[in-house]
Design a protein around this motif. Structure first.
Motif, PDB file in Angstrom:
ATOM      1  N   THR A   1       0.848  -1.201   0.000  1.00 47.65           N
ATOM      2  CA  THR A   1       0.000   0.000   0.000  1.00 47.65           C
ATOM      3  C   THR A   1       0.879   1.246   0.000  1.00 47.65           C
ATOM      4  O   THR A   1       0.856   2.060   0.928  1.00 47.65           O
ATOM      5  N   ARG A   2       1.677   1.377  -1.036  1.00 48.63           N
ATOM      6  CA  ARG A   2       2.573   2.517  -1.222  1.00 48.63           C
ATOM      7  C   ARG A   2       2.439   3.002  -2.663  1.00 48.63           C
ATOM      8  O   ARG A   2       1.774   2.383  -3.481  1.00 48.63           O
ATOM      9  N   THR A   3       3.099   4.108  -2.959  1.00 47.10           N
ATOM     10  CA  THR A   3       3.102   4.579  -4.340  1.00 47.10           C
ATOM     11  C   THR A   3       3.985   3.675  -5.187  1.00 47.10           C
ATOM     12  O   THR A   3       4.894   3.003  -4.672  1.00 47.10           O
ATOM     13  N   GLU A   4       3.734   3.672  -6.484  1.00 43.08           N
ATOM     14  CA  GLU A   4       4.512   2.827  -7.383  1.00 43.08           C
ATOM     15  C   GLU A   4       5.980   3.245  -7.401  1.00 43.08           C
ATOM     16  O   GLU A   4       6.876   2.394  -7.463  1.00 43.08           O
TER      17      GLU A   4
ATOM     18  N   GLU B   1       7.667   4.540  -4.947  1.00 47.69           N
ATOM     19  CA  GLU B   1       8.293   4.082  -3.710  1.00 47.69           C
ATOM     20  C   GLU B   1       8.584   2.586  -3.766  1.00 47.69           C
ATOM     21  O   GLU B   1       9.655   2.135  -3.318  1.00 47.69           O
TER      22      GLU B   1
ATOM     23  N   GLN C   1      -4.828  -2.712  -8.675  1.00 44.17           N
ATOM     24  CA  GLN C   1      -3.781  -2.186  -7.804  1.00 44.17           C
ATOM     25  C   GLN C   1      -2.686  -3.220  -7.574  1.00 44.17           C
ATOM     26  O   GLN C   1      -1.496  -2.879  -7.509  1.00 44.17           O
TER      27      GLN C   1
ATOM     28  N   PRO D   1      -0.585   7.336   1.401  1.00 37.31           N
ATOM     29  CA  PRO D   1       0.596   8.014   0.851  1.00 37.31           C
ATOM     30  C   PRO D   1       0.225   9.423   0.410  1.00 37.31           C
ATOM     31  O   PRO D   1      -0.920   9.701   0.055  1.00 37.31           O
TER      32      PRO D   1
ATOM     33  N   SER E   1      -0.627  12.619  -1.642  1.00 41.69           N
ATOM     34  CA  SER E   1      -1.132  12.783  -2.995  1.00 41.69           C
ATOM     35  C   SER E   1      -0.292  13.793  -3.766  1.00 41.69           C
ATOM     36  O   SER E   1       0.586  14.468  -3.209  1.00 41.69           O
ATOM     37  N   THR E   2      -0.594  13.918  -5.037  1.00 43.18           N
ATOM     38  CA  THR E   2       0.120  14.881  -5.870  1.00 43.18           C
ATOM     39  C   THR E   2      -0.092  16.300  -5.360  1.00 43.18           C
ATOM     40  O   THR E   2       0.840  17.113  -5.327  1.00 43.18           O
TER      41      THR E   2
ATOM     42  N   THR F   1      -5.989  11.263  -4.657  1.00 41.91           N
ATOM     43  CA  THR F   1      -5.557  11.586  -6.014  1.00 41.91           C
ATOM     44  C   THR F   1      -6.713  12.222  -6.779  1.00 41.91           C
ATOM     45  O   THR F   1      -7.881  12.021  -6.465  1.00 41.91           O
TER      46      THR F   1
END
Length: 502
Positions: free
Chosen positions: A79-82, A84, A110, A298, A300-301, A411
């Motif tokens: 459950t992290r950003t791609e 990371e 996901q 995580p 967001s942008t 997001t």
């Protein structure tokens, strides 16, 4: 150095060994229906080879996380950003750490994206770190599907490309793929064809038995034997195991999975069954719904951009506008009108953000909106809020302002769905249908809309329940509000509203 891995016994109680060095060079494919002992076989292989080689397990169900207790594997929560996950994978190769990538809790798309990012990080590691790694992928048909499913084409291409790199080009980089699948027919052929070693377990479908027999070089009439294999019994073939098809019984393991097959227990129906299932408990009737806080998602942008803007020195602040005479209120009103006009198009929900942004810029030039138009991140935020457009009373309420704050952590592609649900909860309106949520998410698939609700719920943002009539209610614990019951199978409300307006 030749290392013989004890996998169990062959016919006649002779030991069944697997040449680990040969396996690292030739890869392995394991096939077997659910309950055939496929996961047990993988666990035996991992336990026996753990002292000899670094291991990486792609684990969709979280069953192999128990290896960390006895063999020291590090569990990586997916459950992290791609980005990371890619960086973590590179450090895994650099420091030679055995890991389990736990994909439990993620939906299929996901899981595919997370596995692709992690495998890509291991594949792209620097040449100095190309040490041997045994990469075990359970349920490989999820990550290398033979045909497109409900997931997006982008996710499928990313995952299939990562699996193809692992099996086709991974050997030179020290990556030895071990893939396991329940259905050979659902596994991409170019991925399965790269394996030189096979362990085939019990299967019943003719198409799977035919492919298994073809891979083992057996005649079609011999494929019937795969129906008769007992749990934990496999037919092995390959340079690392045997040059001829060899029956193998997998030995015992020292660790166990977190989940096991359900066991039969005596059944006795309660006397007051009707009262138990039709009477709501005190906890269900209580409002607002309370729950333990979920771990923070995580960043967001939008959060990352805000952090960068706060960290920018004052000397590098944005230059003064070239149009100091602009009436900001009038400019904002023009932009809001353009956003409303843009969303008035019935097909706007199914157009990409990039296309909508280009259309928005053109409309700004036609209307001669003064000053610089909003940048893409600001446009995405305006787009999410404009799709809701609450009335003035709702917009000024504390609950709605808190919902806007909560949405900033998400997001941009899911903010609009979240705000529509929050608006329905704040105003006690019926819960939007799957068709409405799917349109807001930019898809025609109702199942993807339902998975998005599950994704929100797993992050502690809301709670989904069904009433006695199977109508859906969405509660927001942090807002102290919930929607009225709504039919999840109802029509697209956005289409109905526009049709009535026309």
């Amino acid at each position: 150095m030749k290392v013989a891995i004890d996998m169990g016994a062959t016919t006649g109680a002779a030991p069944a060994t697997l040449d680990l060095e040969e396996l690292l060079a030739t890869r392995l494919l394991v096939q077997g229906n659910s309950g055939s002992g496929k996961s047990h076989l993988l666990r035996r292989l991992l336990e026996q080879s753990a002292p000899w080689v670094q291991q990486c397990i792609i684990d969709p169900e979280g069953d192999f996380t128990t290896l960390s207790e006895r063999y020291g594997h590090t569990v990586v929560d997916a459950t992290r950003t791609e980005a990371e996950l890619t960086r973590i994978a590179a450090r895994v190769r650099q420091h030679r750490v055995s890991v389990v990538l736990n994909l439990e809790g993620l939906d299929v798309e996901q899981q595919m994206r997370a596995a692709a990012a992690f495998l890509g990080g291991m594949f792209d590691a620097d040449r100095d770190y190309w040490y041997p790694v045994l990469v075990v992928v359970d349920e490989a048909q999820l990550f290398a599907p033979a045909a497109a499913g409900e997931v997006s084409d982008e996710a499928r291409k990313l995952s299939l490309g990562a699996m193809t790199n692992l099996m086709c080009r991974g050997r030179k980089r020290g990556l030895a793929g071990v893939i396991a699948t329940q259905r050979l027919a659902k596994l991409a052929k170019n991925v399965a064809a790269e394996a030189s070693n096979f362990l085939m377990g019990r299967t019943f479908l003719d198409i799977d038995m035919a492919r298994a027999a073809d891979l083992l070089g057996m005649e079609k009439r011999q494929a019937e034997q795969f129906r008769d294999l007992a749990r934990g019994h496999f037919v092995a073939l390959g340079p690392a195991i045997s040059r001829r098809p060899l029956p193998v019984t997998i030995g015992a393991v020292e660790t166990s999975a977190r989940s096991t097959s359900p066991k039969l227990v005596p059944f006795e129906a309660p006397v007051d069954a009707a009262d138990l299932i039709f009477t709501a408990t005190a906890e269900e009737q209580a409002r607002p719904i309370t729950r333990r806080p979920a771990p923070p998602p995580p960043p967001s942008t939008n959060e990352l951009l805000a952090q960068l803007s706060r960290a920018r020195p004052e000397a590098e602040a944005a230059p003064q506008t070239l149009f100091p005479e602009i009436d900001e209120a009038e400019r904002d009103a023009q932009i809001d009108a353009i956003m409303a006009e843009l969303l008035g198009d019935p097909d706007a929900s199914f157009r990409t953000v990039a296309v909508l942004y280009q259309d928005f810029l053109v409309r700004c030039r036609i209307r001669r909106v003064p000053g610089e138009p909003p940048a893409l991140p600001a446009f995405k935020r305006k787009l999410a809020v404009a799709r809701v457009a609450p009335d003035s009373e709702t917009a000024s309420s504390d609950a709605w302002q808190q919902a806007l704050t909560m949405s900033e952590a998400l997001t941009e592609d899911v903010q609009g769905v979240f705000l529509v649900l929050a608006q329905a909860a704040v105003t006690s309106a019926p819960c939007p249908s799957d068709a409405t949520l799917a349109r807001l998410y930019g898809t025609h698939s109702a199942s993807r809309a339902r998975r998005l609700l599950t994704w929100f719920e797993e992050r502690g943002l809301l709670v989904v329940r069904l009433d006695f009539r199977n109508n859906r209610v969405v509660a927001f614990p942090d807002l102290g509000a919930e929607t009225a019951p709504g039919d999840p199978n109802g029509p697209d409300a956005m289409v109905d509203v526009r049709g009535a307006a026309e």
